[in-house]
Design a protein around this motif. Structure first.
Motif, PDB file in Angstrom:
ATOM      1  N   ILE A  39       0.421  13.617  16.081  1.00  0.00           N
ATOM      2  CA  ILE A  39      -0.364  12.541  16.461  1.00  0.00           C
ATOM      3  C   ILE A  39       0.491  11.352  16.158  1.00  0.00           C
ATOM      4  CG2 ILE A  39      -2.336  10.855  16.262  1.00  0.00           C
ATOM      5  CD1 ILE A  39      -3.919  13.307  15.929  1.00  0.00           C
ATOM      6  N   VAL A  40       1.193  10.984  15.045  1.00  0.00           N
ATOM      7  CA  VAL A  40       1.917   9.904  14.497  1.00  0.00           C
ATOM      8  C   VAL A  40       3.191  10.134  15.192  1.00  0.00           C
ATOM      9  CG1 VAL A  40       3.124   9.216  12.435  1.00  0.00           C
ATOM     10  CG2 VAL A  40       0.923  10.065  12.130  1.00  0.00           C
ATOM     11  N   ARG A  41       3.607  11.026  15.605  1.00  0.00           N
ATOM     12  CA  ARG A  41       5.054  11.059  16.198  1.00  0.00           C
ATOM     13  C   ARG A  41       4.941  10.648  17.768  1.00  0.00           C
ATOM     14  NH1 ARG A  41       6.407  16.119  13.516  1.00  0.00           N
ATOM     15  NH2 ARG A  41       5.556  17.110  15.044  1.00  0.00           N
ATOM     16  N   LEU A  68      -5.267   9.444   8.793  1.00  0.00           N
ATOM     17  CA  LEU A  68      -5.346  10.918   9.384  1.00  0.00           C
ATOM     18  C   LEU A  68      -5.294  11.861   8.273  1.00  0.00           C
ATOM     19  CD1 LEU A  68      -2.945  10.729  12.593  1.00  0.00           C
ATOM     20  CD2 LEU A  68      -5.893  10.875  12.631  1.00  0.00           C
ATOM     21  N   ILE A  69      -4.385  11.687   7.476  1.00  0.00           N
ATOM     22  CA  ILE A  69      -4.311  12.671   6.126  1.00  0.00           C
ATOM     23  C   ILE A  69      -5.985  12.518   5.545  1.00  0.00           C
ATOM     24  CG2 ILE A  69      -3.360  12.930   4.138  1.00  0.00           C
ATOM     25  CD1 ILE A  69      -1.768  14.044   6.417  1.00  0.00           C
ATOM     26  N   LEU A  70      -6.447  11.492   5.321  1.00  0.00           N
ATOM     27  CA  LEU A  70      -7.620  11.470   4.740  1.00  0.00           C
ATOM     28  C   LEU A  70      -8.619  12.256   5.310  1.00  0.00           C
ATOM     29  CD1 LEU A  70      -9.543  10.044   2.321  1.00  0.00           C
ATOM     30  CD2 LEU A  70      -9.564   8.161   3.669  1.00  0.00           C
ATOM     31  N   ILE A  71      -8.758  11.951   6.796  1.00  0.00           N
ATOM     32  CA  ILE A  71      -9.710  12.649   7.388  1.00  0.00           C
ATOM     33  C   ILE A  71      -9.640  14.260   7.502  1.00  0.00           C
ATOM     34  CG2 ILE A  71     -10.214  13.269  10.014  1.00  0.00           C
ATOM     35  CD1 ILE A  71      -9.782  10.294  10.645  1.00  0.00           C
ATOM     36  N   VAL A  72      -8.208  14.663   7.389  1.00  0.00           N
ATOM     37  CA  VAL A  72      -7.831  16.077   7.217  1.00  0.00           C
ATOM     38  C   VAL A  72      -8.449  16.641   5.952  1.00  0.00           C
ATOM     39  CG1 VAL A  72      -5.978  17.747   6.750  1.00  0.00           C
ATOM     40  CG2 VAL A  72      -5.921  16.091   8.941  1.00  0.00           C
ATOM     41  N   ILE A  73      -8.207  15.798   4.736  1.00  0.00           N
ATOM     42  CA  ILE A  73      -8.718  16.481   3.420  1.00  0.00           C
ATOM     43  C   ILE A  73     -10.102  16.558   3.459  1.00  0.00           C
ATOM     44  CG2 ILE A  73      -9.012  15.582   0.946  1.00  0.00           C
ATOM     45  CD1 ILE A  73      -6.076  14.400   1.355  1.00  0.00           C
TER      46      ILE A  73
END
Length: 270
Positions: A39-41, A68-73
């Motif tokens: 998504i970032v790319r 996004l990393i926080l949501i994934v965690i």
């Protein structure tokens, strides 16, 4: 005593349920991280096609990546039975406590947002800000990266930049070059002024509008000083400045116009 342990029950009741939960959490984490990077790319490519400055794109994508990393965690913790609703509330409370402890970091974050919003400089501009001078390369969440003329990297907190004066030497297309040249009191004043004007007239880098200024500015202790103020393109500033220093010395020497050094006459009375 070990013979009384029901290993089958341990496997069925503990290892298999928790193993599957841990495996599911790992799968969600790794797949989620890959999706987040994708998504970032994609976001970076989409923004890259627009007219946005690269520093703005980098700032937006860095924030997006962290969110996004926080949501994934949080999503990865849900299969383990963690109450994500309470976890979000806990993270909010912890964030508040950390925010109070890290006020400088929040200040730098807010300053970075303001730098991106108001854009006092863009990538590639030569600036003086936050006690440093160099080419602006990147504005991240907390810091701004600058490159000096001798290719050193300087990392400046955003708060130091936004909270102080910012001088952008690249913001304007043209700049005035302020120079001072001194001649001796016994030198030909009119000849020196004529030589300075000829050098400016013959240099294609000097702009016709605004017109240059050559004038006597000071009758100093050891010299008569001329101010020389031509206008050039910003990209020609330093090449023109250095060339002018050399050409004035050579032309004055050829014409016999003396360039004095500081001196003092001492009279001894008996």
């Amino acid at each position: 005593m070990l013979e009384n342990i029901d290993y089958q029950a341990i496997i069925n009741d503990i290892l298999l349920p928790w193993g599957s939960k841990i495996l599911m959490a790992l799968v969600i984490f790794f797949i989620g991280r890959l999706v987040a990077k994708g998504i970032v790319r994609v976001t970076e490519k989409v923004l890259g096609r627009s007219k946005l400055d690269t520093m703005i794109i980098g700032f937006i994508t860095s924030i997006l990546s962290a969110v996004l990393i926080l949501i994934v965690i949080i999503a990865a913790l849900e299969p383990l039975g963690v109450d994500t609703t309470s976890l979000v509330a806990l993270i909010g409370a912890a964030g508040l406590a950390i925010g109070l402890a890290l006020q400088d970091s929040l200040k730098n974050f807010a300053a970075g947002f303001m730098l991106i919003l108001f854009r006092p400089f863009k990538e590639g501009d030569f600036i003086e800000a936050g006690g440093a001078t160099g080419v602006a390369e990147k504005v991240s969440i907390l810091t701004t990266i600058m490159r000096t003329v001798d290719n050193r990297e300087i990392i400046v907190p955003n708060g130091n930049i936004f909270g102080n004066n910012i001088t952008n030497f690249s913001a304007r297309d043209t700049r005035r070059v302020d120079m001072v040249f001194g001649i001796g009191y016994d030198a030909d004043l009119k000849l020196a002024k004529q030589l300075l004007c000829e050098m400016l007239e013959n240099d294609e880098r000097v702009l016709k509008d605004p017109a240059y200024v050559v004038a006597v500015s000071e009758l100093a202790d050891s010299s008569v000083n001329f101010v020389v103020r031509p206008w050039v393109k910003s990209s020609d500033y330093w090449p023109f400045f250095f060339d002018m220093q050399e050409q004035v010395k050579l032309r004055f020497d050829e014409a016999g116009v003396s360039i004095p050094f500081p001196q003092m006459d001492v009279h001894i009375q008996q």
